[in-house]
Design an enzyme around this catalytic site. Structure first.
Site, PDB file in Angstrom:
ATOM      1  N   GLU A  60      26.915  17.885   9.224  1.00 36.10           N
ATOM      2  CA  GLU A  60      28.124  18.514   9.749  1.00 36.10           C
ATOM      3  C   GLU A  60      27.812  19.324  11.005  1.00 36.10           C
ATOM      4  OE1 GLU A  60      28.452  19.008   5.175  1.00 36.10           O
ATOM      5  OE2 GLU A  60      26.894  18.592   6.674  1.00 36.10           O
ATOM      6  N   SER A 176      -6.447  -8.804  -7.511  1.00 38.48           N
ATOM      7  CA  SER A 176      -5.049  -9.202  -7.310  1.00 38.48           C
ATOM      8  C   SER A 176      -4.667  -9.348  -5.844  1.00 38.48           C
ATOM      9  CB  SER A 176      -4.120  -8.169  -7.964  1.00 38.48           C
ATOM     10  OG  SER A 176      -4.274  -6.895  -7.370  1.00 38.48           O
ATOM     11  N   TRP A 178      -4.553 -11.295  -2.334  1.00 39.72           N
ATOM     12  CA  TRP A 178      -3.159 -10.863  -2.380  1.00 39.72           C
ATOM     13  C   TRP A 178      -2.363 -11.842  -3.224  1.00 39.72           C
ATOM     14  CZ3 TRP A 178      -2.233  -6.151  -0.825  1.00 39.72           C
ATOM     15  CH2 TRP A 178      -3.029  -5.586   0.155  1.00 39.72           C
ATOM     16  N   ARG A 192       7.850   2.181   0.031  1.00 40.87           N
ATOM     17  CA  ARG A 192       6.946   3.335   0.055  1.00 40.87           C
ATOM     18  C   ARG A 192       7.450   4.391   1.030  1.00 40.87           C
ATOM     19  NH1 ARG A 192       0.661   1.179   0.541  1.00 40.87           N
ATOM     20  NH2 ARG A 192       0.467   0.216  -1.543  1.00 40.87           N
ATOM     21  N   THR A 304      -1.315  -0.412 -18.041  1.00 36.59           N
ATOM     22  CA  THR A 304      -1.389   0.732 -18.958  1.00 36.59           C
ATOM     23  C   THR A 304      -0.335   1.785 -18.621  1.00 36.59           C
ATOM     24  OG1 THR A 304      -3.755   0.381 -19.334  1.00 36.59           O
ATOM     25  CG2 THR A 304      -2.862   2.552 -19.872  1.00 36.59           C
ATOM     26  N   LEU A 305      -0.328   2.242 -17.369  1.00 39.40           N
ATOM     27  CA  LEU A 305       0.657   3.241 -16.967  1.00 39.40           C
ATOM     28  C   LEU A 305       2.060   2.645 -16.942  1.00 39.40           C
ATOM     29  CD1 LEU A 305       1.453   6.032 -16.051  1.00 39.40           C
ATOM     30  CD2 LEU A 305       0.710   5.452 -13.730  1.00 39.40           C
TER      31      LEU A 305
END
Length: 375
Positions: A60, A176, A178, A192, A304-305
């Site tokens: 504003e 992993s 890519w 991100r 796991t997480l």
């Protein structure tokens, strides 16, 4: 909020434009919400503004400064109810009143307890016509993390997983890179960039040694997102890439340890949080991030997480990047969760969107059941 307000075609057009302006602050406004403002008279736009970063002009104030005397008697379209308290900047209600604005149309009510209807009341008390609720859902969606933090005390939790067609995230040894293509990895950088924090566990640090920074050019950032590490026993190596500059690191663990002292000597912020079955208490962790005014958390972790967050009902959004490949049964899965004995107990999601990214797909899900509460 005036729920019976009738809005014109011009009202809707100006508010849609204000939302476009608000989105320009996607990567920069936290801990504040993303807000846009249009000053108009009828179909004529007089001035525009948006909130760029905390401590800077609110939307504003930015629009009113451009409008000058031409804004007197005009209508202000604001995506979020104008604030009525003094924080890092003066209240926007006072600026709107002083500028001689005749009418204010806002999108969503501000869930901040210091506002939450107070902005509308202050404007009405000054004789300004106020209508709220125009494109409110769109405004809340743009500020989902801020809204959730204000209402429940902890941030939006957005979990990202890259997986093969058979639901595998890495080879048996953890490799992993890519799995997905370049277009998918660029998309991850954009997500991100809009996040206030990037969260991972020590297992991912030890296996992948990620940097977890926003690396692609063209992302307007006042600073790198806070990198949050869950490491109950302080196993993070001092040479881990995630600890390197730029950006700040918050490591959450428990107890005193010589390894803790070594990490702190490197400038890592280390805090003690309670443990739950030997691991960082996720409820305590999320409450702490809420205290730090984190609106959106981007989770890049292992099964796991991921599984712990899912089992606790703490995932608000799930982004799955589905690669056009197969890894086989020996590869690692997406979630480590306790065995199910009843199919009715399985976690379920609603598919919100699908997007092609080269040969990969990005699937966005939200849980069918509401997210849990950190008790």
């Amino acid at each position: 909020m005036n729920t019976k307000a009738t809005f014109t075609v011009d009202d809707r057009r100006h508010m849609a434009r204000a939302l476009e302006l608000a989105a320009r602050g996607l990567n920069t406004t936290h801990p504040n919400p993303r807000v846009g403002c249009v000053i108009a008279s009828g179909s004529t736009v007089i001035a525009e503004g948006w909130h760029v970063r905390a401590g800077g002009h609110h939307a504003e104030a930015a629009a009113l400064a451009k409008a000058g005397e031409a804004g007197r008697g005009a209508t202000a379209y604001v995506t979020l109810e104008p604030c009525c308290h003094t924080g890092r900047t003066p209240p926007c209600t006072a600026a709107l009143i002083a500028a001689g604005i005749r009418r204010v149309v806002y999108g969503a009510a501000d869930p901040n307890r210091r506002v939450n209807g107070g902005g509308e009341q202050a404007l009405r008390a000054a004789g300004i016509e106020v209508s709220g609720g125009l494109l409110a859902a769109e405004s809340e969606r743009l500020n989902a993390g801020f809204v959730l933090r204000m209402r429940r005390g902890w941030p939006l939790v957005r979990t990202k997983i890259a997986a093969s067609l058979d639901g595998r995230t890495a080879l048996a040894d953890g490799r992993s890179q890519w799995l997905t293509g370049e277009a998918a990895r660029e998309d991850v950088q954009r997500w991100r960039a809009r996040s206030a924090a990037i969260l991972t566990g020590v297992g991912t640090v030890l296996t992948d040694d990620p940097a977890l920074t926003v690396r692609e050019a063209g992302q307007a950032l006042p600073a790198q997102p806070l990198r949050v590490l869950l490491d109950s026993r302080f196993r993070t190596p001092p040479v881990a890439r995630v600890l390197a500059k730029p950006g700040d690191v918050l490591l959450l663990g428990a107890g005193a340890d010589v390894r803790r002292a070594a990490l702190m000597a490197q400038g890592v912020q280390v805090e003690t949080v309670p443990l739950d079955a030997g691991r960082v208490d996720l409820a305590a962790m999320l409450r702490r991030l809420g205290e730090l005014e984190i609106n959106e958390v981007w989770v890049e972790a292992g099964p796991t997480l991921n599984g712990a967050l899912l089992t606790a009902g703490l995932v608000d959004e799930l982004l799955v990047y589905l690669a056009a490949s197969v890894l086989g049964t020996s590869a690692r899965g997406m979630f480590d969760i306790p065995p199910l004995t009843d199919l009715a107990a399985r976690p379920e999601f609603r598919l919100q969107s699908v997007r092609h990214l080269g040969d990969d797909l990005r699937l966005i899900y939200t849980p069918r059941a509401p997210s849990g509460s950190p008790h």
